[in-house]
Design a protein around this motif. Structure first.
Motif, PDB file in Angstrom:
ATOM      1  N   TYR A   1      -6.001   1.853 -11.585  1.00 53.79           N
ATOM      2  CA  TYR A   1      -6.206   1.744 -10.143  1.00 53.79           C
ATOM      3  C   TYR A   1      -7.686   1.463  -9.866  1.00 53.79           C
ATOM      4  O   TYR A   1      -8.433   1.120 -10.788  1.00 53.79           O
TER       5      TYR A   1
ATOM      6  N   LEU B   1       0.844  -1.200   0.000  1.00 52.37           N
ATOM      7  CA  LEU B   1       0.000   0.000   0.000  1.00 52.37           C
ATOM      8  C   LEU B   1       0.884   1.257   0.000  1.00 52.37           C
ATOM      9  O   LEU B   1       0.600   2.234  -0.688  1.00 52.37           O
ATOM     10  N   ASN B   2       1.962   1.192   0.741  1.00 52.06           N
ATOM     11  CA  ASN B   2       2.891   2.316   0.790  1.00 52.06           C
ATOM     12  C   ASN B   2       3.549   2.576  -0.575  1.00 52.06           C
ATOM     13  O   ASN B   2       3.906   3.704  -0.895  1.00 52.06           O
TER      14      ASN B   2
ATOM     15  N   THR C   1       4.273   5.008  -7.390  1.00 53.61           N
ATOM     16  CA  THR C   1       3.725   4.619  -8.693  1.00 53.61           C
ATOM     17  C   THR C   1       3.394   5.850  -9.527  1.00 53.61           C
ATOM     18  O   THR C   1       3.426   6.980  -9.036  1.00 53.61           O
TER      19      THR C   1
ATOM     20  N   THR D   1       2.206   2.791  -3.303  1.00 57.86           N
ATOM     21  CA  THR D   1       1.387   3.684  -4.135  1.00 57.86           C
ATOM     22  C   THR D   1       2.061   5.047  -4.275  1.00 57.86           C
ATOM     23  O   THR D   1       1.885   5.722  -5.283  1.00 57.86           O
ATOM     24  N   GLY D   2       2.866   5.425  -3.269  1.00 57.06           N
ATOM     25  CA  GLY D   2       3.566   6.708  -3.324  1.00 57.06           C
ATOM     26  C   GLY D   2       4.622   6.781  -4.412  1.00 57.06           C
ATOM     27  O   GLY D   2       5.042   7.858  -4.799  1.00 57.06           O
TER      28      GLY D   2
ATOM     29  N   MET E   1      -5.112   9.666 -12.232  1.00 53.96           N
ATOM     30  CA  MET E   1      -4.350   9.597 -10.989  1.00 53.96           C
ATOM     31  C   MET E   1      -4.462  10.897 -10.198  1.00 53.96           C
ATOM     32  O   MET E   1      -3.745  11.090  -9.222  1.00 53.96           O
TER      33      MET E   1
ATOM     34  N   GLY F   1      -0.613  11.284  -3.285  1.00 55.89           N
ATOM     35  CA  GLY F   1      -1.272   9.974  -3.284  1.00 55.89           C
ATOM     36  C   GLY F   1      -0.435   8.891  -2.660  1.00 55.89           C
ATOM     37  O   GLY F   1      -0.399   7.779  -3.140  1.00 55.89           O
ATOM     38  N   CYS F   2       0.240   9.202  -1.579  1.00 52.49           N
ATOM     39  CA  CYS F   2       1.078   8.147  -0.999  1.00 52.49           C
ATOM     40  C   CYS F   2       0.580   7.821   0.394  1.00 52.49           C
ATOM     41  O   CYS F   2       0.258   8.695   1.194  1.00 52.49           O
ATOM     42  N   ALA F   3       0.450   6.514   0.637  1.00 47.98           N
ATOM     43  CA  ALA F   3      -0.206   6.037   1.843  1.00 47.98           C
ATOM     44  C   ALA F   3       0.475   6.559   3.096  1.00 47.98           C
ATOM     45  O   ALA F   3      -0.179   6.985   4.044  1.00 47.98           O
ATOM     46  N   TYR F   4       1.805   6.535   3.067  1.00 45.83           N
ATOM     47  CA  TYR F   4       2.561   6.974   4.232  1.00 45.83           C
ATOM     48  C   TYR F   4       2.233   8.430   4.556  1.00 45.83           C
ATOM     49  O   TYR F   4       1.997   8.788   5.710  1.00 45.83           O
TER      50      TYR F   4
ATOM     51  N   THR G   1      -1.582   5.824  -9.448  1.00 46.86           N
ATOM     52  CA  THR G   1      -2.572   5.730  -8.374  1.00 46.86           C
ATOM     53  C   THR G   1      -3.057   7.126  -7.970  1.00 46.86           C
ATOM     54  O   THR G   1      -2.323   8.095  -8.036  1.00 46.86           O
TER      55      THR G   1
END
Lengths: 355, 96
Positions: free
Chosen positions: B5, A313-314, A319, A316-317, B50, B71-74, A322
């Motif tokens: 996505y 999931l991390n 890519t 995605t930053g 995106m 768009g980054c999970a962290y 996304t």
């Protein structure tokens, strides 16, 4: 890290900004007013070594060139003006494509961040471009009123605003620097494929090292704690230590390496699920190969896929396709289950019988 | 191979009434999301969007809406913990 490198380079003229290797800084003569220097189209070995290092996350935050106007070859008032970021890797990837071309490069102060990321945050932006046009004295060097910007700068730069405020036309160049030559040769027109962002295996592998290095930092912490635990007399064992270390390392590598590599072939779109699926195969594989008892098997199935899911999931930053709304949705759906699953897994594994 | 996505999630919207058909959005879009039909920009492939925001920023008539952002999970998780917008990296000027 030397202290001076920690200073934010917000003024864009800080003396801590070294010119890129091989770049000649002009003396401050009348003819060269506003010019930072000339940059060869050929990269030196030092440039390539520096580029390789930042791909691995070494010195990535301070890999910068001084913002301003650079000359490639012998540009005159009719030469094209290309705009880029002051992340040295971006600057180098552009100038190495310009062999035999006389051009100006206008480098914006993006705090050492690449064009796309900086555009997303607004530092490769309308205001900075307008400011840099004035600061660099660009008008003194060119009679053209056209700037070629990388297409990915478009999320930070509003072309019609630049036109309105400076009179310069923004032409959107190709996504990739390596297409700049055919772009110029065809009268500044980009073929459809030059406008598309891809995420090929090679491109995915190029962003893996940084993720890998970050994950390995966590791995070393986990390893240290795991080593201490296994030194407890009567509880620890060499077999348990090795198996636990290998299982954890595998889960980390799945999230940071296997998922990026296998990305288009894992048959779900959610990144958390991509990581979870491969992590589950890994956990099942260990469970079967090591003939784990029920508690340990359950613990592994709860912990390992959760770790891989989080790291995937991390990713995605890193890519190129996304969306933030999508990542938000994944986090809403999966953050809690991942945390609970990992915690339950750890408890089962620590409380279970000898591995 | 073009990767997409999550299905039907991207926040991109185009107001056809405002659109003047200048096609700058098609030029700046890195995923060929938009096409021109009857001189109006329409969404061709939403799942490829995106949310980079390039089309919205460059639309001269403000016909495009999209929630662009990191768009980054962290970064999003950090933002949630801090109760703010998504935050990149360790330093304010850093990026993911």
């Amino acid at each position: 890290m030397p202290k001076e490198n920690r200073k934010p380079a917000s003024c864009g003229c800080g003396s801590q900004l070294e010119p890129a290797t091989g770049i000649q800084i002009e003396r401050d003569t009348e003819a060269s007013r506003g010019l930072v220097g000339s940059a060869p189209a050929r990269l030196t070995l030092a440039d390539r070594w520096g580029g390789w290092k930042v791909r691995w996350g070494i010195g990535r935050r301070r890999y910068r060139v001084r913002p301003g106007l650079y000359a490639v070859g012998k540009p005159d008032r009719e030469s094209v003006v290309l705009v880029t970021a002051n992340f040295k890797l971006s600057f180098d990837m552009l100038r190495r494509e310009l062999g035999g071309i006389d051009a100006w490069i206008l480098v914006l102060d993006t705090k050492g961040i690449n064009v796309w990321c900086a555009a997303g945050k607004g530092t490769f932006g309308t205001d900075e471009l307008i400011r840099r046009i004035e600061l660099s004295g660009l008008r003194d060097h060119t009679s053209r009123r056209t700037l070629i910007l990388p297409q990915l700068g478009a999320s930070g730069v509003a072309a019609h605003e630049v036109k309105r405020q400076t009179g310069f036309n923004v032409v959107w160049g190709p996504v990739r620097a390596r297409d700049i030559r055919p772009f110029l040769a065809h009268g500044m027109r980009a073929a459809a494929r030059m406008r598309m962002v891809t995420f090929s295996l090679a491109e995915r592998l190029a962003v893996v090292p940084v993720e890998l290095v970050e994950a390995m930092k966590y791995f070393l912490l986990i390893l240290a704690a795991w080593t201490l635990l296994n030194l407890i007399p009567g509880w620890g064992s060499m077999h348990r230590f090795l198996l636990g270390s290998a299982a954890t390392l595998g889960a980390l590598l799945i999230g940071t390496l296997a998922v990026p590599v296998l990305l288009p072939w894992i048959p779900v779109r959610s990144f958390a699920l991509k990581g979870w699926l491969i992590g589950m195969l890994w956990a099942l594989g260990i469970g079967i190969a090591q003939d784990l008892d029920a508690a340990l098997l359950a613990g592994s199935l709860l912990l390992l896929p959760a770790v891989s899911a989080f790291l995937a999931l991390n990713f995605t930053g890193s890519t190129t396709f996304t969306s933030q709304t999508g990542v938000n949705k994944e986090i809403r759906l999966f953050a809690r289950p991942i945390a609970i699953s990992a915690l339950a897994g750890i408890l089962l594994l620590l409380g279970g019988s000898v591995w | 191979m073009q990767m997409r996505y999550l299905h039907n999630v991207a926040s991109l919207r185009i107001d056809e009434r405002k659109c003047i058909g200048c096609d700058v959005c098609m030029t700046v879009c890195p995923h060929n999301v938009i096409e021109l039909r009857a001189k109006k920009a329409v969404i061709r492939d939403l799942d490829s969007c995106m949310e980079c925001g390039a089309c919205r920023l460059n639309c001269p008539v403000g016909a495009i809406e999209v929630e662009a952002g990191v768009g980054c999970a962290y970064a999003i998780l950090r933002g949630m913990v801090a109760g703010s917008a998504p935050q990149c990296g360790g330093e304010p000027e850093a990026c993911c």
